[in-house]
Every structure is written in C-alpha cells, then in structure tokens.
Write a protein that holds these residues in place. Structure first.
Motif, PDB file in Angstrom:
ATOM      1  N   VAL A  69       0.990  -1.142  -0.077  1.00  0.00           N
ATOM      2  CA  VAL A  69       0.053  -0.072  -0.156  1.00  0.00           C
ATOM      3  C   VAL A  69       0.881   1.272  -0.041  1.00  0.00           C
ATOM      4  CG1 VAL A  69      -1.980  -0.986   1.237  1.00  0.00           C
ATOM      5  CG2 VAL A  69      -0.347  -0.043   2.531  1.00  0.00           C
ATOM      6  N   ARG A  71       1.088   5.645   0.822  1.00  0.00           N
ATOM      7  CA  ARG A  71       0.637   6.533   1.782  1.00  0.00           C
ATOM      8  C   ARG A  71      -0.998   6.878   1.490  1.00  0.00           C
ATOM      9  NH1 ARG A  71       0.900  12.149   3.605  1.00  0.00           N
ATOM     10  NH2 ARG A  71       1.190  12.046   5.927  1.00  0.00           N
ATOM     11  N   GLY A  72      -1.807   7.038   2.541  1.00  0.00           N
ATOM     12  CA  GLY A  72      -3.178   7.084   2.146  1.00  0.00           C
ATOM     13  C   GLY A  72      -3.989   5.958   1.870  1.00  0.00           C
ATOM     14  N   GLN A  73      -3.444   5.222   1.627  1.00  0.00           N
ATOM     15  CA  GLN A  73      -4.282   3.971   0.874  1.00  0.00           C
ATOM     16  C   GLN A  73      -4.294   2.833   2.308  1.00  0.00           C
ATOM     17  OE1 GLN A  73      -2.239   1.573  -2.190  1.00  0.00           O
ATOM     18  NE2 GLN A  73      -4.198   0.728  -2.711  1.00  0.00           N
ATOM     19  N   ARG A  76      -7.104  -3.394   0.617  1.00  0.00           N
ATOM     20  CA  ARG A  76      -8.422  -3.613   0.319  1.00  0.00           C
ATOM     21  C   ARG A  76      -8.895  -4.719   1.431  1.00  0.00           C
ATOM     22  NH1 ARG A  76      -5.813  -3.752  -5.243  1.00  0.00           N
ATOM     23  NH2 ARG A  76      -4.858  -5.549  -4.627  1.00  0.00           N
ATOM     24  N   TYR A 127     -12.311  13.389   5.644  1.00  0.00           N
ATOM     25  CA  TYR A 127     -12.133  11.948   5.515  1.00  0.00           C
ATOM     26  C   TYR A 127     -13.432  11.388   5.421  1.00  0.00           C
ATOM     27  CZ  TYR A 127      -7.311  12.741   7.456  1.00  0.00           C
ATOM     28  OH  TYR A 127      -6.263  13.227   7.785  1.00  0.00           O
ATOM     29  N   ARG A 130     -14.069   4.861   2.012  1.00  0.00           N
ATOM     30  CA  ARG A 130     -12.904   4.400   1.213  1.00  0.00           C
ATOM     31  C   ARG A 130     -13.689   3.620  -0.044  1.00  0.00           C
ATOM     32  NH1 ARG A 130      -7.588   5.282   3.277  1.00  0.00           N
ATOM     33  NH2 ARG A 130      -7.880   6.003   5.207  1.00  0.00           N
ATOM     34  N   ASP A 133     -10.340   0.431  -3.740  1.00  0.00           N
ATOM     35  CA  ASP A 133      -9.023   0.495  -4.283  1.00  0.00           C
ATOM     36  C   ASP A 133      -8.052   0.741  -2.779  1.00  0.00           C
ATOM     37  OD1 ASP A 133      -9.425   2.984  -3.793  1.00  0.00           O
ATOM     38  OD2 ASP A 133      -8.644   3.789  -5.873  1.00  0.00           O
ATOM     39  N   PHE A 135      -8.372   4.045  -1.187  1.00  0.00           N
ATOM     40  CA  PHE A 135      -8.138   5.300  -0.990  1.00  0.00           C
ATOM     41  C   PHE A 135      -9.452   5.925  -0.768  1.00  0.00           C
ATOM     42  CE2 PHE A 135      -4.680   4.236  -3.695  1.00  0.00           C
ATOM     43  CZ  PHE A 135      -3.493   4.800  -3.254  1.00  0.00           C
ATOM     44  N   ARG A 137     -12.858   8.014  -0.964  1.00  0.00           N
ATOM     45  CA  ARG A 137     -13.631   8.153  -2.198  1.00  0.00           C
ATOM     46  C   ARG A 137     -13.500   9.713  -2.691  1.00  0.00           C
ATOM     47  NH1 ARG A 137     -19.166   4.783  -0.729  1.00  0.00           N
ATOM     48  NH2 ARG A 137     -18.103   2.795  -0.613  1.00  0.00           N
TER      49      ARG A 137
END
Length: 138
Positions: A69, A71-73, A76, A127, A130, A133, A135, A137
């Motif tokens: 992953v 950063r920010g992810q 899944r 925020y 998600r 993927d 991330f 939305r």
C-alpha cells in the motif's frame, strides 16, 4: 466578483457548508458525551475513550495482509470493515434502538455517542469512506 464553490459527490451543497455541519454535529456530540461522563462516572468516561478509537480499530482487519500500500491507502481487505464502522447511520440506529429498549447502561449510550463523534470529526476533517482500491472516495 465571482466565487467558486466545491461540492462533494454532486450533492449541490458546498464542501465548506458540509464540513461546518459535521463540525456542529461533532460539537453537540462532544458536549453530550462529556455530560454523560460527568453524570455517570468512570465507566462512561472509559466508554467515551473506547468509542473514539473503536472505528479505527478496523485497520487491524488487514493484519497479515501482504498487499503493498502507499501513503493514504488502506489495504483492500480492511475496506469493508472500515466503511461499515464509519457509516453514521450504524451508531445512530443503535442509539435509537437503545433509547426505546428497556436498557439502563449509560456506558453503552456514551460509547455510541463517541462512535458518532469519531465519524463526525473525520467528516469535518475531510475524511470520507474508502473505495475498493483503499483510497478515500472522491
């Protein structure tokens, strides 16, 4: 002079107004949760702390995932758990059930308030849920 407004997901409501509404909701929930802590003591305070961190414990659903992953992810594997714990209607519905049920467990009620508070602060900060993927939305 022209102004440009950004809307989120085509709702037609400016992003700043949506964030302000989430912030107002968060302020109300914080005041209510603190009042519950003051009125009901240590168990309610512990529930407040627990409710504030519980939704983000869904990150552990990806424990052991070998998925790379960035950063920010979010992995899944954790996305469905994260999204379920960050939908406002879930603690709101449970709070509604609590209010009509013959229960007298102030710590549970405080936990639900704190859970909603966590979500409101997340939304006020920008925020959102998600995507598949991992991330945030769009």
């Amino acid at each position: 002079m022209s102004t440009v407004t950004t809307t989120i997901r085509g709702h037609g409501i400016p992003a700043a107004a949506r964030r302000a509404a989430w912030l107002a909701w968060a302020a109300f929930l914080l005041a209510f949760a603190v009042l519950e802590g003051v009125n009901h003591g240590a168990a309610a305070w512990a529930a407040l702390a627990g409710g504030l961190i519980a939704p983000d414990l869904t990150f552990f659903a990806a424990a052991g995932a070998r998925e790379p992953v960035v950063r920010g992810q979010l992995p899944r594997k954790a996305v469905p758990f994260y999204n379920a714990a960050h939908r406002t209607w879930v603690p709101l519905a449970l709070t509604a059930v609590y209010t009509v049920a013959p229960l007298n467990v102030p710590a549970l009620f405080t936990f639900l308030l704190a859970w909603m508070l966590h979500i409101a602060v997340d939304r006020a900060a920008g925020y959102r849920l998600r995507g598949q993927d991992g991330f945030i939305r769009a």
